[in-house]
Design a protein around this motif. Structure first.
Motif, PDB file in Angstrom:
ATOM      1  N   ARG A 151       0.317  35.677  62.379  1.00  0.00           N
ATOM      2  CA  ARG A 151       1.354  34.962  63.299  1.00  0.00           C
ATOM      3  C   ARG A 151       0.882  33.740  63.827  1.00  0.00           C
ATOM      4  O   ARG A 151       1.693  32.856  63.463  1.00  0.00           O
ATOM      5  CB  ARG A 151       1.967  36.035  64.318  1.00  0.00           C
ATOM      6  CG  ARG A 151       3.238  35.591  65.095  1.00  0.00           C
ATOM      7  CD  ARG A 151       3.729  36.860  65.563  1.00  0.00           C
ATOM      8  NE  ARG A 151       2.955  37.433  66.537  1.00  0.00           N
ATOM      9  CZ  ARG A 151       2.841  38.601  66.777  1.00  0.00           C
ATOM     10  NH1 ARG A 151       3.403  39.423  66.148  1.00  0.00           N
ATOM     11  NH2 ARG A 151       2.047  38.927  68.026  1.00  0.00           N
ATOM     12  N   ILE A 152      -0.330  33.572  64.144  1.00  0.00           N
ATOM     13  CA  ILE A 152      -0.800  32.406  64.564  1.00  0.00           C
ATOM     14  C   ILE A 152      -0.869  31.375  63.329  1.00  0.00           C
ATOM     15  O   ILE A 152      -0.699  30.323  63.580  1.00  0.00           O
ATOM     16  CB  ILE A 152      -2.028  32.679  65.347  1.00  0.00           C
ATOM     17  CG1 ILE A 152      -2.073  33.313  66.581  1.00  0.00           C
ATOM     18  CG2 ILE A 152      -2.888  31.437  65.310  1.00  0.00           C
ATOM     19  CD1 ILE A 152      -3.277  33.841  67.126  1.00  0.00           C
ATOM     20  N   LYS A 153      -1.556  31.992  62.269  1.00  0.00           N
ATOM     21  CA  LYS A 153      -1.448  31.026  61.126  1.00  0.00           C
ATOM     22  C   LYS A 153      -0.049  30.490  60.649  1.00  0.00           C
ATOM     23  O   LYS A 153      -0.162  29.187  60.449  1.00  0.00           O
ATOM     24  CB  LYS A 153      -2.102  31.894  60.036  1.00  0.00           C
ATOM     25  CG  LYS A 153      -2.440  31.107  58.600  1.00  0.00           C
ATOM     26  CD  LYS A 153      -2.930  31.891  57.515  1.00  0.00           C
ATOM     27  CE  LYS A 153      -3.236  31.383  56.482  1.00  0.00           C
ATOM     28  NZ  LYS A 153      -3.864  32.057  55.419  1.00  0.00           N
ATOM     29  N   ARG A 154       0.995  31.319  60.710  1.00  0.00           N
ATOM     30  CA  ARG A 154       2.195  30.716  60.197  1.00  0.00           C
ATOM     31  C   ARG A 154       2.627  29.586  61.567  1.00  0.00           C
ATOM     32  O   ARG A 154       3.454  28.804  60.757  1.00  0.00           O
ATOM     33  CB  ARG A 154       3.194  31.976  60.279  1.00  0.00           C
ATOM     34  CG  ARG A 154       3.138  32.871  58.961  1.00  0.00           C
ATOM     35  CD  ARG A 154       3.812  34.056  59.436  1.00  0.00           C
ATOM     36  NE  ARG A 154       3.918  34.904  58.101  1.00  0.00           N
ATOM     37  CZ  ARG A 154       4.384  36.342  57.908  1.00  0.00           C
ATOM     38  NH1 ARG A 154       5.380  36.415  59.144  1.00  0.00           N
ATOM     39  NH2 ARG A 154       4.199  37.037  56.902  1.00  0.00           N
ATOM     40  N   VAL A 155       2.432  29.845  62.632  1.00  0.00           N
ATOM     41  CA  VAL A 155       2.809  29.071  63.586  1.00  0.00           C
ATOM     42  C   VAL A 155       2.099  27.609  63.421  1.00  0.00           C
ATOM     43  O   VAL A 155       2.796  26.462  63.526  1.00  0.00           O
ATOM     44  CB  VAL A 155       2.866  29.536  64.974  1.00  0.00           C
ATOM     45  CG1 VAL A 155       3.096  28.320  66.024  1.00  0.00           C
ATOM     46  CG2 VAL A 155       3.606  30.669  65.105  1.00  0.00           C
TER      47      VAL A 155
END
Length: 651
Positions: free
Chosen positions: A357-361
């Motif tokens: 999720r952090i990578k996508r953001v």
């Protein structure tokens, strides 16, 4: 104990009233509900202490503060989260009741004291179960350390207050209107006839809810404006009980009566301001762009806040993973339980999910901004042709739109003319139909009808065109499509243009009104006709007749000579007159009866408890701590305004 002030708590399911026995009115009145603001569980989990040996400080987020009664500033905002200790008129949730007692004793000045060193008079439900009283005794004696308590029924306390004005009256038929139930209580020689009491499971709650649902079905476009608080105000201030329900319904069916008695409630309505009307199309389009940018900024801020929360949570989970890698299995297991995580595999799955999720953001923040849906909608919108200004183009579209509206209005006028029998169009149509009907078909030699060949020639079908000449609506679909397209373009470039441009601001504001008419008698009628809300029980009049038939004729006469009305719904106008009509129909010819109303329907129970506290025999009605320990947790001392004690049979 006689020198101590008595604290009186009228613990109603709708409203709680608290005060000292030597006061003229309660010191505290509040809605008997509570709410707890929702907590962010992820933030709370991230603030948990990771390990006992960690050098970091332990941070524990305090639980959200519980709001009770008058502390709830906006009750409609938390309507879905309101909690009550009552189920109908019986207390079932004792955690909520304890929190309400905490609120009461804090407001009454007992905050910081170890115990409540004052006798208490507490109202309870009629025929309150022994289990509920047992729980209440445990709460009061063991949690708050009170010296003694006296239990009583609110309707009988109200009757005791009424007896101060009506001396030497010991017989009565008490009709107690509660928030969830209505009771018919016979009293003979000052004693409660408990075995003949009857209950109707309809009260103020059902009346308010019925009005709420009626208005929602009547005005589905104004659901947000139809609130329980607004419906409560309408019920309390504007509803009344009809003496003859059918007769008043017939009056409401007459337009003159309707126009004279209808009450209109104006909802908030914001008309188009003059400043907005003076803006040009380019200025309005620029305001739309600014709004779109503002929404994008809000979205980015939310994503950043979510990113920080995920990073903090990932830090917590990585600390847990380090405990496992360092072979500190005991601390690791305790930390997993604190975080409500099952196994190591679940922890690894959570870590992988948060990292993804952090990578996508982060990737979305680095990539080029994708055009918003609003911007895509703006790009697809038709634009003026080259060489023509936007104002001229909009004026041309407006002219085309007016022509289509003119054609539609002309066709509508023709259809209305055709409906009239004596117009030229109707007469011509009937002449053609009758001429076709007069043409007799030829018959063959065998007697069968011979085909006249109508329809083989294309010109034969012109007769239908002649018949339908004034009802031609073949191009209406195409006109409607063009009209929708023109309205869409004009509304986009000019916010002041709409399909109802001829509607005045006053008539537009009328669309934001609630009409409260026949509902003012229809809603409280459920007390006499519970079938209106799907309840299969008998109405109040039938219930009174049933209770009276349980007694001999002489005792019936003693009861009806003093019918006493108390409770919140007793404030309805017309209730006394309606009951007079019902009793006149059910009682023998020329028999006497009398109906009395409480002076303070909502306060009379509390005032009656004050009278009880001032009686010389009040000390004998108190259930002390010693009684609680010797006779059992469900024991209480009886008196004229209390329930009758029936010990629970032992196995």
């Amino acid at each position: 104990m006689a020198d101590k002030r008595v604290l009186i708590i009228d613990n109603g399911s709708y409203e709680c009233r608290v005060g000292w026995s030597d006061s003229k009115e309660p010191d505290l009145r509040f809605r008997n509900v509570l709410t707890k603001p929702r907590k962010d569980r992820k933030k709370e989990a991230a603030a948990q202490h990771i390990s006992e040996g960690s050098s970091s400080q332990t941070v524990v987020e305090q639980s959200a503060e519980i709001q009770v009664g008058n502390d709830i500033t906006n009750i409609e905002a938390v309507r879905a989260h309101l909690k009550s200790p009552f189920e109908r008129n019986v207390i079932t949730n004792w955690n909520h009741q304890e929190q309400i007692f905490d609120y009461i004793f804090t407001k009454m000045g007992f905050d910081g004291q170890d115990k409540i060193d004052h006798p208490i008079i507490l109202t309870e439900a009629l025929a309150n179960p022994n289990f509920c009283r047992q729980q209440m005794n445990e709460l009061l004696f063991e949690c708050y350390g009170i010296p003694s308590v006296s239990y009583g029924i609110d309707a009988l306390y109200s009757w005791k207050h009424h007896q101060q004005k009506q001396k030497n009256i010991s017989d009565a038929l008490i009709i107690s209107f509660g928030y969830s139930t209505t009771h018919v209580i016979p009293v003979l020689d000052g004693k409660l006839q408990l075995e003949h009491v009857r209950r109707l499971n309809v009260g103020g709650y059902h009346i308010i809810t019925y009005l709420f649902r009626l208005m929602q079905m009547k005005y589905p476009v104004h659901l947000n404006a139809i609130t329980i608080s607004r419906m409560e105000k309408l019920v309390h201030e504007h509803c009344h009980i009809a003496v003859d329900y059918r007769e008043e319904l017939m009056q409401w069916a007459q337009m003159d009566y309707y126009d004279e008695h209808i009450m209109k409630i104006q909802l908030p309505y914001n008309a188009v301001t003059a400043t907005n009307a003076m803006l040009t199309a380019e200025q309005k389009q620029e305001k739309r762009r600014e709004l779109a940018h503002r929404l994008l900024d809000i979205k980015k801020n939310r994503e950043q806040e979510k990113l920080r929360e995920d990073e903090q949570q990932l830090f917590v989970y990585n600390k847990l993973r380090q405990l496992y890698e360092q072979k500190k299995l005991d601390k690791f297991e305790r930390a997993l339980q604190q975080q409500q995580i099952g196994t190591l595999e679940d922890l690894d799955s959570l870590i992988a999910t948060i990292k993804l999720r952090i990578k996508r953001v982060q990737e979305r923040a680095q990539s080029a901004p994708r055009p918003s849906k609003q911007q895509e909608k703006l790009n697809k919108m038709p634009k003026p042709p080259e060489g023509m200004s936007q104002a001229d183009w909009l004026a041309e579209l407006q002219g085309k739109r007016e022509k289509i509206l003119g054609r539609k209005q002309a066709r509508q006028q023709q259809r209305s003319e055709q409906a009239k029998r004596h117009t030229h169009a109707a007469q011509e149509r009937m002449r053609i139909i009758s001429s076709l009907a007069k043409n007799e078909k030829r018959r063959k030699a065998n007697g069968e009808e011979e085909d006249d060949g109508f329809g083989m020639n294309d010109n034969d079908w012109d007769v239908y065109k002649r018949i339908n000449r004034y009802n031609d609506d073949s191009d209406s679909d195409a006109d409607n499509e063009k009209l929708l397209q023109f309205d869409k373009i004009l509304n986009h470039y000019d916010a002041n243009t709409d399909g109802n441009s001829n509607v005045s601001p006053q008539s537009a504001a009328e669309n934001y009104q609630l009409h409260f008419g026949v509902e003012n008698i229809r809603v409280p009628e459920v007390l006499f006709q519970p079938s209106m809300i799907g309840c299969s029980e008998a109405g109040l009049a039938e219930l009174i007749a049933f209770v009276l038939k349980l007694f001999p004729a002489a005792e019936q006469q003693r009861l009806v000579e003093h019918v006493y009305l108390t409770g919140g719904c007793a404030q309805f106008k017309g209730l006394k007159e309606r009951l007079i009509k019902e009793l006149m129909e059910m009682r023998p010819f020329q028999s006497k009866f009398a109906i009395y109303e409480s002076d303070e329907p909502t306060l009379s129970a509390w005032l009656g408890a004050c009278v009880h506290a001032g009686e010389p025999t009040f000390g004998q009605t108190l259930t002390t701590r010693q009684d609680h320990q010797e006779h059992g947790k469900e024991f209480f001392r009886e008196h004229t305004s209390s329930n009758i004690f029936y010990p629970t049979p032992k196995d």
